[in-house]
Design an enzyme around this catalytic site. Structure first.
Site, PDB file in Angstrom:
ATOM      1  N   LYS A 251      46.268  47.408  40.886  1.00  0.00           N
ATOM      2  CA  LYS A 251      45.164  46.473  41.039  1.00  0.00           C
ATOM      3  C   LYS A 251      45.404  45.652  42.294  1.00  0.00           C
ATOM      4  CE  LYS A 251      42.729  42.638  38.914  1.00  0.00           C
ATOM      5  NZ  LYS A 251      42.457  41.907  37.682  1.00  0.00           N
TER       6      LYS A 251
ATOM      7  N   ARG B 263      34.050  36.986  38.628  1.00  0.00           N
ATOM      8  CA  ARG B 263      34.566  35.627  38.366  1.00  0.00           C
ATOM      9  C   ARG B 263      33.419  34.680  38.023  1.00  0.00           C
ATOM     10  NH1 ARG B 263      39.180  35.821  43.197  1.00  0.00           N
ATOM     11  NH2 ARG B 263      40.353  37.539  42.241  1.00  0.00           N
TER      12      ARG B 263
ATOM     13  N   LYS C  40      42.055  49.937  40.846  1.00  0.00           N
ATOM     14  CA  LYS C  40      40.994  48.946  40.945  1.00  0.00           C
ATOM     15  C   LYS C  40      41.142  48.128  42.221  1.00  0.00           C
ATOM     16  CE  LYS C  40      39.517  44.795  38.565  1.00  0.00           C
ATOM     17  NZ  LYS C  40      39.946  43.796  37.637  1.00  0.00           N
TER      18      LYS C  40
ATOM     19  N   TYR D 144      29.451  48.870  35.751  1.00  0.00           N
ATOM     20  CA  TYR D 144      28.335  48.077  35.218  1.00  0.00           C
ATOM     21  C   TYR D 144      27.049  48.891  35.208  1.00  0.00           C
ATOM     22  CZ  TYR D 144      31.783  44.474  35.937  1.00  0.00           C
ATOM     23  OH  TYR D 144      32.947  43.763  35.890  1.00  0.00           O
TER      24      TYR D 144
ATOM     25  N   GLU E 169      54.147  51.146  41.115  1.00  0.00           N
ATOM     26  CA  GLU E 169      53.535  50.416  39.987  1.00  0.00           C
ATOM     27  C   GLU E 169      53.170  51.389  38.866  1.00  0.00           C
ATOM     28  OE1 GLU E 169      53.052  47.387  39.167  1.00  0.00           O
ATOM     29  OE2 GLU E 169      53.113  46.153  40.954  1.00  0.00           O
TER      30      GLU E 169
HETATM   31  C1  PBG Z   1      40.873  39.445  35.586  1.00  0.00           C
HETATM   32  C2  PBG Z   1      40.011  40.563  35.961  1.00  0.00           C
HETATM   33  C3  PBG Z   1      39.274  40.641  37.139  1.00  0.00           C
HETATM   34  C4  PBG Z   1      38.510  41.786  37.037  1.00  0.00           C
HETATM   35  C5  PBG Z   1      38.818  42.423  35.836  1.00  0.00           C
HETATM   36  N1  PBG Z   1      39.769  41.642  35.172  1.00  0.00           N
HETATM   37  C6  PBG Z   1      39.130  39.688  38.278  1.00  0.00           C
HETATM   38  C7  PBG Z   1      40.317  39.207  38.975  1.00  0.00           C
HETATM   39  O1  PBG Z   1      41.387  39.805  38.928  1.00  0.00           O
HETATM   40  O2  PBG Z   1      40.184  38.138  39.567  1.00  0.00           O
HETATM   41  C8  PBG Z   1      37.517  42.213  38.086  1.00  0.00           C
HETATM   42  C9  PBG Z   1      36.418  43.089  37.638  1.00  0.00           C
HETATM   43  C10 PBG Z   1      35.242  43.108  38.527  1.00  0.00           C
HETATM   44  O3  PBG Z   1      35.212  42.526  39.639  1.00  0.00           O
HETATM   45  O4  PBG Z   1      34.258  43.728  38.112  1.00  0.00           O
HETATM   46  N2  PBG Z   1      42.153  39.628  35.268  1.00  0.00           N
END
Ligand code: PBG
Length: 356
Positions: A226, A236, A280, A345, A265
Site C-alpha cells: 500500500k 478520506r 493499492k 466503487y 512486504e
Molecule cells: C485507511 C484506508 C484508506 C483507504 C482504504 N483504507 C485511506 C488511507 O490510507 O488514507 C483508501 C481507499 C480509497 O482511496 O478508495 N486505512
C-alpha cells in the site's frame, strides 16, 4: 519447430534461427501471418479473448453511517453515498442479485466517538459491527464481508494507528490495537480481515489471535503493498478523516518509487499467514501486481481507489471518454495484469454492464 514454419520468403537469418531451434517464441511472417485476421469479426474476437471480467471478480466498497433510512452522497465521489445500516443491507441484496461475491465495509464514525486512541474500533456495538450483523442476519453466507483493519475511521487525528507526542505512528502499540479490532470484527461476522494500516508484524499477530479465538476460517487479505498515494482523498472525505488528518502517512505507507520493497512486504505478509495480498492504488501500480503475481503465484487483488474512481467520473463528465467503456477497460486491465479480483466503487455499475 517443424521446418514448415520456415519459408523461402523469410530472410536467411530468420530461417537459420527457425531451423536451429534457438529462436524466441516466434510467430510467422507477413503475409502468411496477419495478426488482424482473427480480429476481423466479433465472433472471432470473442473466441480469441485471453482475459475475461465477470461480476464475480468484483469487491464492492461501501461506507456506513449512523441512522436509518439515511443516504448521504459524497461530493468528491460522485455517484457514491454513505448508507445507514438498513441501506447497507439493501446494497448487499443488490450485490447478491448482481453476482458480486463480496462487500468491503468502511464506517463513518460519528465525531464524538473518535478519540486519540481510536478505542471505538474495539466496541462490539460499533457501526461496523452492527452493519456486519445486519447483513449476516439478512443474507447468511450468500455474500462475503471484508472489513478494513486500521484506526483512521476512529481516531481524532486521522492516522491509522496510535501516535506519540511528536505525532509518529507507533508500530507495536498499534499492532496490539489492530489485533483487538480484528477480533471484534471477526466476532461480529467478518469473513475477510483486511489490514490496511501497513504496520510491521500485524499479519502474524492477527493470524495468531484469530486461531486462538477459534476463527480458523476467517481469511486475511493483506493490504501488503500500500503506497502513500495522492489518490486517497475522496475516501478520506467518505470516512470523515480528511479534515482531521495533519501531515501525511509516509512513515508507514510505501514510497511510490519502490518495487523491491513491495516484494519484501508481500513476502513477509505471506510468511505471516496472509491468504491473499492486495496492491493499492490500482491502475498506476499494475507493474507491482504483475511482479507480485509472477514472483509468488498467490491470489493478488488490487484496489481501484477513490481518486481513480473520481478521475474516471470526471473524464466522463467532461466528455473526455465514455464512462461505461472506461469502467470496463480499466477493470479488465486488472485481470490482465494478474489480479484475482478488484475492489472498485464501480462494482455495481460494472456488474450491471457485464450482466447486460
Ligand atoms: C485507511 C484506508 C484508506 C483507504 C482504504 N483504507 C485511506 C488511507 O490510507 O488514507 C483508501 C481507499 C480509497 O482511496 O478508495 N486505512
Amino acid at each position: 519447430m517443424p521446418s514448415s514454419a520456415t519459408s523461402l520468403d523469410n530472410p536467411p537469418e530468420l530461417n537459420a534461427a527457425l531451423f536451429s531451434g534457438n529462436h524466441p517464441r516466434m510467430t510467422g511472417t507477413y503475409p502468411h501471418t496477419r495478426l488482424r485476421r482473427p480480429r476481423a469479426s466479433a465472433w472471432s474476437r470473442a473466441l480469441h479473448r485471453e482475459t475475461i471480467l465477470t461480476p464475480a471478480d468484483l469487491i464492492w466498497p461501501l461506507f456506513v453511517t449512523e441512522g436509518s433510512g439515511v443516504e448521504q452522497p459524497i461530493a468528491s465521489l460522485p455517484g457514491v453515498s454513505r448508507w445507514s445500516v438498513d441501506g447497507i443491507v439493501e446494497r448487499a441484496r443488490e450485490a447478491v442479485d448482481l453476482g458480486i461475491p463480496c462487500l468491503a465495509l468502511f464506517p463513518n464514525t460519528q465525531a464524538d466517538r473518535r478519540s486519540e486512541d481510536g478505542r471505538e474500533a474495539l466496541n462490539p456495538d460499533n457501526l461496523m459491527c452492527r452493519a456486519l450483523k445486519a447483513v449476516r442476519d439478512a443474507l447468511g453466507d450468500r455474500i462475503g464481508l471484508l472489513t478494513d483493519v486500521a484506526l483512521d475511521p476512529y481516531t481524532s487525528h486521522g492516522q491509522d494507528g496510535l501516535i506519540d507526542e511528536a505525532g509518529y505512528v507507533l508500530n507495536d502499540e498499534t499492532v496490539a490495537a489492530l489485533v483487538g479490532q480484528s477480533l471484534n470484527q471477526a466476532a461480529a461476522g467478518a469473513d475477510v480481515i483486511a489490514p490496511s494500516d501497513m504496520m510491521d508484524g500485524r499479519i502474524g499477530a492477527i493470524r495468531d489471535a484469530l486461531e486462538d479465538a477459534g476463527h480458523t476460517n476467517v481469511q486475511i487479505m493483506s493490504y501488503a503493498a500500500k503506497y502513500a498515494s495522492a489518490f486517497y482523498g475522496p475516501f478520506r472525505d467518505a470516512v470523515g478523516s480528511s479534515g482531521l488528518l495533519k501531515g501525511d502517512k509516509k512513515t508507514y505507507q510505501m514510497d511510490p518509487a519502490n518495487t523491491e520493497e513491495a516484494l519484501r512486504e508481500v513476502a513477509m505478509d505471506l510468511a505471516e499467514g496472509a491468504d491473499s495480498v492486495m496492491v493499492k492504488p490500482g491502475l498506476p501500480y499494475l507493474d507491482i501486481v504483475r511482479r507480485v503475481k509472477e514472483r509468488f503465484e498467490v491470489p493478488v487483488f488490487a484496489y481501484q481507489v477513490s481518486g481513480e474512481y473520481a478521475m474516471i467520473e470526471a473524464a466522463a463528465a467532461c466528455g473526455a471518454g465514455d464512462r461505461d467503456a472506461l469502467v470496463l477497460e480499466t477493470l479488465l486491465a486488472f485481470k490482465r495484469a494478474g489480479c484475482s479480483g478488484v475492489l472498485t466503487y464501480h462494482a455495481a455499475h460494472a456488474a450491471r454492464l457485464l450482466n447486460g
